[in-house]
Scaffold this motif. Sequence first.
Motif, PDB file in Angstrom:
ATOM      1  N   HIS A   1     -59.404 -32.047 -51.321  1.00  0.00           N
ATOM      2  CA  HIS A   1     -60.094 -33.415 -51.866  1.00  0.00           C
ATOM      3  C   HIS A   1     -61.575 -33.345 -51.370  1.00  0.00           C
ATOM      4  O   HIS A   1     -61.840 -33.465 -50.330  1.00  0.00           O
ATOM      5  CB  HIS A   1     -59.221 -34.642 -51.451  1.00  0.00           C
TER       6      HIS A   1
ATOM      7  N   PHE B   1     -67.527 -34.713 -47.733  1.00  0.00           N
ATOM      8  CA  PHE B   1     -66.202 -34.265 -47.436  1.00  0.00           C
ATOM      9  C   PHE B   1     -65.673 -33.770 -47.814  1.00  0.00           C
ATOM     10  O   PHE B   1     -65.175 -34.071 -48.821  1.00  0.00           O
ATOM     11  CB  PHE B   1     -65.784 -36.010 -45.791  1.00  0.00           C
TER      12      PHE B   1
ATOM     13  N   THR C   1     -61.467 -32.857 -47.501  1.00  0.00           N
ATOM     14  CA  THR C   1     -60.356 -33.775 -46.803  1.00  0.00           C
ATOM     15  C   THR C   1     -58.863 -32.624 -47.546  1.00  0.00           C
ATOM     16  O   THR C   1     -58.773 -32.719 -48.783  1.00  0.00           O
ATOM     17  CB  THR C   1     -59.353 -34.807 -47.165  1.00  0.00           C
TER      18      THR C   1
ATOM     19  N   ALA D   1     -55.128 -31.927 -47.476  1.00  0.00           N
ATOM     20  CA  ALA D   1     -53.691 -32.692 -47.146  1.00  0.00           C
ATOM     21  C   ALA D   1     -52.724 -31.274 -47.547  1.00  0.00           C
ATOM     22  O   ALA D   1     -52.702 -30.303 -48.714  1.00  0.00           O
ATOM     23  CB  ALA D   1     -53.241 -33.852 -47.760  1.00  0.00           C
TER      24      ALA D   1
ATOM     25  N   MET E   1     -53.224 -34.788 -43.404  1.00  0.00           N
ATOM     26  CA  MET E   1     -54.341 -35.057 -43.748  1.00  0.00           C
ATOM     27  C   MET E   1     -55.676 -34.777 -42.993  1.00  0.00           C
ATOM     28  O   MET E   1     -55.446 -35.019 -41.830  1.00  0.00           O
ATOM     29  CB  MET E   1     -54.621 -35.499 -44.439  1.00  0.00           C
ATOM     30  N   HIS E   2     -56.689 -33.976 -43.124  1.00  0.00           N
ATOM     31  CA  HIS E   2     -57.535 -33.031 -42.473  1.00  0.00           C
ATOM     32  C   HIS E   2     -58.487 -32.828 -43.107  1.00  0.00           C
ATOM     33  O   HIS E   2     -58.963 -32.865 -43.759  1.00  0.00           O
ATOM     34  CB  HIS E   2     -57.244 -31.723 -41.782  1.00  0.00           C
ATOM     35  N   GLN E   3     -59.802 -33.832 -42.602  1.00  0.00           N
ATOM     36  CA  GLN E   3     -60.466 -33.863 -42.856  1.00  0.00           C
ATOM     37  C   GLN E   3     -62.064 -32.864 -42.392  1.00  0.00           C
ATOM     38  O   GLN E   3     -61.836 -33.443 -41.225  1.00  0.00           O
ATOM     39  CB  GLN E   3     -61.573 -35.294 -42.883  1.00  0.00           C
ATOM     40  N   TYR E   4     -62.626 -32.366 -43.044  1.00  0.00           N
ATOM     41  CA  TYR E   4     -63.768 -31.621 -42.288  1.00  0.00           C
ATOM     42  C   TYR E   4     -65.323 -32.497 -43.183  1.00  0.00           C
ATOM     43  O   TYR E   4     -65.064 -32.906 -44.657  1.00  0.00           O
ATOM     44  CB  TYR E   4     -63.128 -30.160 -42.946  1.00  0.00           C
TER      45      TYR E   4
END
Length: 100
Positions: free
Chosen positions: A21, A30, A32, A34, A61-64
């Motif tokens: 995402h 950003f 993300t 998942a 979920m990891h956000q970068y």
Amino acid sequence: MVAWIKSDGDLAQRTNTTRFHISQDRHEVFVTVAKYNQEYLDYLNNKLPLSLKGDSSFLTMHQYGPWKTPNKSSVTNLGAIILAITLRAEEEIKNEKRAV
């Protein structure tokens, strides 16, 4: 994310277990990532209770980021990431068509 997963067909839910995402907040972008597995799909479809044993049956979920759009090198870096995500999505679509 759950609505997105549920809106896909059964084959897409089972084969595309990683979702990307891309979102923007003003001048920051950003990404993300998942991930989920079959146990999580079973839980979403009320087929079995979600195990609480500490296994990996949850959606993670990891956000970068953020990548800042006024910064040329930041946008160049983000562009390469978006290209990689797009190429992966194209390959997943080809694999789905072969599976049908």
